[in-house]
Design an enzyme around this catalytic site. Structure first.
Site, mmCIF file in Angstrom:
data_model
loop_
_atom_site.group_PDB
_atom_site.id
_atom_site.type_symbol
_atom_site.label_atom_id
_atom_site.label_comp_id
_atom_site.label_asym_id
_atom_site.label_seq_id
_atom_site.Cartn_x
_atom_site.Cartn_y
_atom_site.Cartn_z
ATOM 1 N NE ARG A 48 -6.029 9.815 2.294
ATOM 2 C CZ ARG A 48 -4.720 9.960 2.155
ATOM 3 N NH1 ARG A 48 -4.219 11.151 1.891
ATOM 4 N NH2 ARG A 48 -3.919 8.922 2.269
ATOM 5 C CE LYS A 91 -6.204 2.002 -1.422
ATOM 6 N NZ LYS A 91 -6.875 2.101 -0.116
ATOM 7 C CE LYS A 118 -3.891 2.227 2.346
ATOM 8 N NZ LYS A 118 -4.835 2.160 3.478
#
Length: 325
Positions: free
Chosen positions: A202, A245, A192
């Site tokens: 977000r 990711k 990640k």
């Protein structure tokens, strides 16, 4: 004498016959944001077509996705109340736990993947417990185990820890096993990156850090060998799936992790990747459906077995429409 490669491209039937990489509905995981206290869905301004959903509408959304052939849903929860340790993330009546129970009752055939993190639940927006303004790794592990066990108890089929703490797979595996959930697999966010492509998420998850950033626990996007070390350590600790990711900026990493592991490999086609395609399509600069298919096919070609994408339902609808013609 030269080679005539075009012989195998002369018709759509020939191209279909020799196609090396096939993208299927079974390859797709559909992420959903479920927000406590909503009376109706709210579109995320930076992610056109993506919504924060009240629980009732989330059930209808999963039922529709299931009818389209989507077999797995990833759940993100947004609570009404936040605090320093993210108490609602592990509360028996927390929004994710409510959603897991309701969705499992309504759609028992759908696999429910619970994102296991604290950032949407803490009042500071970081993914762990703080010591001053530093994230305390080992105290955070204790909280994450509590969250994972509560999610498994509520009906999660897969636990997907995204918090990027050292040792989180080992801690959660031990915690699940001790609680009697030896059968629940872990989908580790093994690689990640601390990516700028997370901005729209977000907004959707209401999880931006109140101060600082996440670069002390998420990975430097410049590092390739570190990604391989992270993936290998999560596999040793007991992960059942590995994830990379974001996806498109890190196709090289997906390929190298694929060569290193025999575990199922997941790629997360993240919010920023989604938002860029949507914005360009709305401006008339590209063919959205064609670019989405090309992008996701490239992720699978790089080595991913499964792709988490906000386009999952849209793609499944397009494919079903074509089949119905």
């Amino acid at each position: 004498m030269f080679t005539r490669h075009r012989r195998l491209r002369r018709s759509s039937a020939l191209r279909d016959l020799v196609r090396e990489t096939e993208l299927r509905t079974d390859d797709l995981i559909y992420p959903l944001f479920i927000k406590e206290g909503l009376s109706q869905k709210q579109e995320v301004s930076s992610m056109p077509g993506v919504f924060q959903l009240p629980l009732a509408e989330a059930i209808a959304e999963v039922e529709e996705a299931s009818r389209l052939g989507i077999k797995a849903i990833m759940l993100f929860g947004i609570p009404e109340q936040k605090d320093a340790i993210g108490s609602q993330a592990s509360a028996p009546d927390g929004i994710v736990q409510q959603a897991l129970r309701s969705l499992k009752a309504a759609c028992p055939e759908v696999l429910l993947i619970a994102d296991t993190c604290l950032c949407e639940f803490t009042n500071h927006g970081h993914c762990g417990v703080l010591d001053g303004e530093e994230v305390d790794n080992d105290r955070s592990l204790e909280r994450l185990v509590d969250v994972a066990v509560s999610q498994a108890k509520a009906g999660a089929d897969i636990i997907a820890p995204s918090n990027a703490m050292d040792g989180y797979v080992a801690a959660i595996r031990q915690g699940l096993d001790q609680a009697g959930y030896t059968h629940i697999p872990i989908m580790s966010y093994a690689v990640k990156f601390a990516s700028s492509f997370y901005g729209p998420f977000r907004d959707a998850g209401e999880s931006a850090p109140a101060f600082g950033d996440r670069k002390t626990y998420q990975m430097d996007p410049a590092n390739r060998l570190e990604a391989l070390r992270e993936a290998a350590s999560d596999e040793r600790e007991g992960a059942d799936f590995l994830m990379v990711k974001p996806a498109l900026p890190f196709l090289d990493v997906i390929r190298e992790v694929r060569q290193q592991t025999a575990l199922p490999l997941v790629a997360y086609h993240v919010s920023g990747e989604y938002a860029m395609i949507k914005a360009a399509a709305q401006a008339g600069w590209l063919d959205e459906a064609a670019v989405v298919k090309e992008s996701l096919t490239s992720i699978k070609r790089a080595g991913a077995d499964l792709i988490i994408t906000y386009f999952a339902k849209q793609i499944a609808q397009e494919w079903q429409t074509k089949e119905d013609r």
